[in-house]
Design a protein around this motif. Sequence first.
Motif, PDB file in Angstrom:
ATOM      1  N   ARG A  66      30.794   5.234  67.823  1.00 30.49           N
ATOM      2  CA  ARG A  66      29.504   5.145  67.133  1.00 30.49           C
ATOM      3  C   ARG A  66      29.381   6.195  66.034  1.00 30.49           C
ATOM      4  O   ARG A  66      28.860   5.930  64.943  1.00 30.49           O
ATOM      5  N   ALA A  67      29.828   7.390  66.319  1.00 31.42           N
ATOM      6  CA  ALA A  67      29.665   8.479  65.361  1.00 31.42           C
ATOM      7  C   ALA A  67      30.462   8.219  64.094  1.00 31.42           C
ATOM      8  O   ALA A  67      30.006   8.540  62.983  1.00 31.42           O
ATOM      9  N   HIS A  68      31.638   7.628  64.231  1.00 34.03           N
ATOM     10  CA  HIS A  68      32.433   7.311  63.044  1.00 34.03           C
ATOM     11  C   HIS A  68      31.735   6.258  62.177  1.00 34.03           C
ATOM     12  O   HIS A  68      31.743   6.348  60.945  1.00 34.03           O
ATOM     13  N   VAL A  69      31.141   5.263  62.837  1.00 37.02           N
ATOM     14  CA  VAL A  69      30.420   4.227  62.088  1.00 37.02           C
ATOM     15  C   VAL A  69      29.212   4.838  61.390  1.00 37.02           C
ATOM     16  O   VAL A  69      28.924   4.528  60.225  1.00 37.02           O
ATOM     17  N   ALA A  70      28.494   5.725  62.088  1.00 36.91           N
ATOM     18  CA  ALA A  70      27.337   6.386  61.483  1.00 36.91           C
ATOM     19  C   ALA A  70      27.760   7.201  60.266  1.00 36.91           C
ATOM     20  O   ALA A  70      27.105   7.170  59.221  1.00 36.91           O
ATOM     21  N   ARG A  71      28.868   7.912  60.395  1.00 41.18           N
ATOM     22  CA  ARG A  71      29.334   8.723  59.268  1.00 41.18           C
ATOM     23  C   ARG A  71      29.793   7.828  58.112  1.00 41.18           C
ATOM     24  O   ARG A  71      29.506   8.103  56.947  1.00 41.18           O
ATOM     25  N   ALA A  72      30.483   6.754  58.440  1.00 39.24           N
ATOM     26  CA  ALA A  72      30.923   5.825  57.400  1.00 39.24           C
ATOM     27  C   ALA A  72      29.732   5.207  56.672  1.00 39.24           C
ATOM     28  O   ALA A  72      29.806   4.931  55.468  1.00 39.24           O
ATOM     29  N   ALA A  73      28.638   4.986  57.392  1.00 39.53           N
ATOM     30  CA  ALA A  73      27.443   4.425  56.758  1.00 39.53           C
ATOM     31  C   ALA A  73      26.870   5.402  55.733  1.00 39.53           C
ATOM     32  O   ALA A  73      26.517   5.010  54.605  1.00 39.53           O
ATOM     33  N   LEU A  74      26.770   6.680  56.109  1.00 38.77           N
ATOM     34  CA  LEU A  74      26.274   7.678  55.155  1.00 38.77           C
ATOM     35  C   LEU A  74      27.231   7.822  53.973  1.00 38.77           C
ATOM     36  O   LEU A  74      26.802   7.914  52.812  1.00 38.77           O
ATOM     37  N   GLU A  75      28.522   7.837  54.279  1.00 38.84           N
ATOM     38  CA  GLU A  75      29.499   7.973  53.204  1.00 38.84           C
ATOM     39  C   GLU A  75      29.440   6.792  52.248  1.00 38.84           C
ATOM     40  O   GLU A  75      29.637   6.940  51.029  1.00 38.84           O
ATOM     41  N   ALA A  76      29.137   5.599  52.767  1.00 35.26           N
ATOM     42  CA  ALA A  76      29.047   4.415  51.916  1.00 35.26           C
ATOM     43  C   ALA A  76      27.950   4.565  50.864  1.00 35.26           C
ATOM     44  O   ALA A  76      28.099   4.104  49.724  1.00 35.26           O
ATOM     45  N   ILE A  77      26.842   5.187  51.255  1.00 31.56           N
ATOM     46  CA  ILE A  77      25.758   5.424  50.296  1.00 31.56           C
ATOM     47  C   ILE A  77      26.277   6.285  49.149  1.00 31.56           C
ATOM     48  O   ILE A  77      26.028   6.005  47.970  1.00 31.56           O
ATOM     49  N   ALA A  78      27.026   7.339  49.487  1.00 27.98           N
ATOM     50  CA  ALA A  78      27.556   8.243  48.467  1.00 27.98           C
ATOM     51  C   ALA A  78      28.642   7.569  47.631  1.00 27.98           C
ATOM     52  O   ALA A  78      28.690   7.742  46.404  1.00 27.98           O
ATOM     53  N   PHE A  79      29.532   6.816  48.266  1.00 27.26           N
ATOM     54  CA  PHE A  79      30.598   6.130  47.531  1.00 27.26           C
ATOM     55  C   PHE A  79      30.017   5.196  46.464  1.00 27.26           C
ATOM     56  O   PHE A  79      30.489   5.156  45.326  1.00 27.26           O
ATOM     57  N   GLN A  80      29.012   4.422  46.845  1.00 23.60           N
ATOM     58  CA  GLN A  80      28.424   3.484  45.896  1.00 23.60           C
ATOM     59  C   GLN A  80      27.823   4.218  44.699  1.00 23.60           C
ATOM     60  O   GLN A  80      27.946   3.784  43.550  1.00 23.60           O
ATOM     61  N   SER A  81      27.188   5.349  44.970  1.00 22.48           N
ATOM     62  CA  SER A  81      26.570   6.120  43.891  1.00 22.48           C
ATOM     63  C   SER A  81      27.612   6.722  42.965  1.00 22.48           C
ATOM     64  O   SER A  81      27.393   6.816  41.746  1.00 22.48           O
ATOM     65  N   VAL A  82      28.753   7.130  43.518  1.00 25.72           N
ATOM     66  CA  VAL A  82      29.828   7.675  42.683  1.00 25.72           C
ATOM     67  C   VAL A  82      30.341   6.627  41.701  1.00 25.72           C
ATOM     68  O   VAL A  82      30.591   6.918  40.525  1.00 25.72           O
ATOM     69  N   GLU A  83      30.493   5.399  42.173  1.00 23.22           N
ATOM     70  CA  GLU A  83      30.985   4.351  41.282  1.00 23.22           C
ATOM     71  C   GLU A  83      30.005   4.094  40.137  1.00 23.22           C
ATOM     72  O   GLU A  83      30.405   3.869  38.993  1.00 23.22           O
ATOM     73  N   VAL A  84      28.717   4.138  40.449  1.00 27.91           N
ATOM     74  CA  VAL A  84      27.713   3.935  39.414  1.00 27.91           C
ATOM     75  C   VAL A  84      27.760   5.068  38.392  1.00 27.91           C
ATOM     76  O   VAL A  84      27.786   4.833  37.174  1.00 27.91           O
ATOM     77  N   LEU A  85      27.779   6.296  38.865  1.00 26.35           N
ATOM     78  CA  LEU A  85      27.782   7.427  37.938  1.00 26.35           C
ATOM     79  C   LEU A  85      29.064   7.463  37.107  1.00 26.35           C
ATOM     80  O   LEU A  85      29.024   7.774  35.908  1.00 26.35           O
ATOM     81  N   GLY A  86      30.177   7.106  37.720  1.00 29.17           N
ATOM     82  CA  GLY A  86      31.429   7.065  36.968  1.00 29.17           C
ATOM     83  C   GLY A  86      31.362   6.088  35.810  1.00 29.17           C
ATOM     84  O   GLY A  86      31.834   6.378  34.705  1.00 29.17           O
ATOM     85  N   ALA A  87      30.747   4.924  36.042  1.00 30.36           N
ATOM     86  CA  ALA A  87      30.595   3.936  34.971  1.00 30.36           C
ATOM     87  C   ALA A  87      29.669   4.459  33.876  1.00 30.36           C
ATOM     88  O   ALA A  87      29.911   4.261  32.678  1.00 30.36           O
ATOM     89  N   MET A  88      28.610   5.154  34.274  1.00 32.71           N
ATOM     90  CA  MET A  88      27.690   5.723  33.282  1.00 32.71           C
ATOM     91  C   MET A  88      28.383   6.769  32.420  1.00 32.71           C
ATOM     92  O   MET A  88      28.174   6.823  31.197  1.00 32.71           O
ATOM     93  N   GLU A  89      29.180   7.607  33.042  1.00 33.91           N
ATOM     94  CA  GLU A  89      29.880   8.640  32.281  1.00 33.91           C
ATOM     95  C   GLU A  89      30.852   8.030  31.282  1.00 33.91           C
ATOM     96  O   GLU A  89      31.004   8.534  30.159  1.00 33.91           O
TER      97      GLU A  89
END
Length: 502
Positions: free
Chosen positions: A377-400
């Motif tokens: 469960r803890a790995h899935v919970a961590r992956a869920a939080l990381e997914a939020i950050a990963f998606q935001s990185v892709e957006v910011l990378g495109a903006m840059e």
Amino acid sequence: MSQVRTSQQLILALDQGTTSSRAILFTRNGTIHGVAQQEYPQHYPQPGWVEHDANDIWRTQLAVARRVLREHGVVASQLAAVGITNQRETTVLWDRASGEPLHRAIVWQDRRTAGLCDSLRAAGHAETFRERTGLVVDAYFSGTKLKWLLDNIPGARARAERGELAFGTIDSWLAWKLSAGRVHVTDPSNASRTLLFDIRRQCWDEELLALLDIPPAVLPQVVDSSGVMTMIAGDLLGAEVALAGIAGDQQAATFGQACLAHGMAKNTYGTGCFLLLNTGGQAMNSRHRMLATIGWRLRDQTTYLLEGSVFMGGAVVQWLRDGLGMIARADEIEGLASSVPDSGGIYLVPAHTGLGAPYWDPYARGALLGMTRGTGRAHVARAALEAIAFQSVEVLGAMELDCGQRLRELRVDGGAAANNLLLQFQSDLLGVPVVRPRVTETTALGAAYLAGLAVAFWHDEAELASLWRADRRFEPGMSADQRAALLDGWRRAVERSRNWAV
């Protein structure tokens, strides 16, 4: 604008969100004096369809406005003004005579018009929409939702042509109700999210209206984001008060974060994630599938933003709670995720309602990849939080890439911005500082600022910028090699989720 200060002591912001209506009182120094909040029902009539009852929205929004005044001993005459900020793109069609909606509101998350968007792209119209509106042709936006309502409610288009019906996003609906039907308005930030508004000419576009077969008579008047639009009916709050500010939630949050200069950016971690970058007085043509959008219009001066939208941000935590029963409360996820040092090599791609920027893939679906017998469960919970950050990185990378410059820092807000683990991982992945402000209710604060400027409660934008204060600054600490490896794994996972529901 007059520099004479009003004698009233507070601004009321009505923050109408996707899952709840809130009312927040702000003082002259930009701090919160009081908050009231009420959730309302969500409706899912078919897979991929999301609806709200517009009367539920109105009832709960009025109730929390009255409650916050009552609970904090405030009378309406103490209010300098009221501002509205709203979930964007959600589409309401109502009868001008009765004030009653003809159908449930179609929510921004709703995907029922994905096929229509496919047809518009296949017919070669995508570039016309992008050039005029700054948007991609996607079911996310209001225009195709309005077309669906006009196509599917018997007699609706003919009635709209006769001027009997009114269309609006939630800001327009609330302004109509607050004014007892006297005004049918929206502001440029909301108009720019409809697929119907030319963001450079600042007007409804006749060609786009014709492509979607939408009668102009159904549309609201577009007014400045800051300015007295109407007086709120006296029987609603106890006295007449000026409605003086309107902005869509993400533009309001950008304003509330004091991202008022070219090159400043914020990310809101709400139901979705919305990363916006100030591009000044010019609408930028994105080469990487970002959106050009209007931030706000003040004193007839328009500020433009570059935006990337992530559909499932905090909503992935809600899904772990409500869909899987993995946690009982959303705030439990940080402790659970922190109980393991990393995600154990798993990736959760939360494409439950498709993927937003930079993919714009309505047929992607959620995926959990890389699991072994040791996954818990803890790995899935961590992956869920990381997914939020990963998606935001892709957006910011495109903006840059679009802007040709690196971001210096990212200001953050929204419910999930309280999660320190998420913000540290976000900083590590971005390689720049992530800064959380003391007042994280920046969406409502932006609406308050816009309303307050209109009545000289605050002098100018420089005064607003001086009120911004940092709560905590997260500095990057991850090596470049580790960052690259994690991002490579994420992109591989995303590719496996794409085009799944075709």
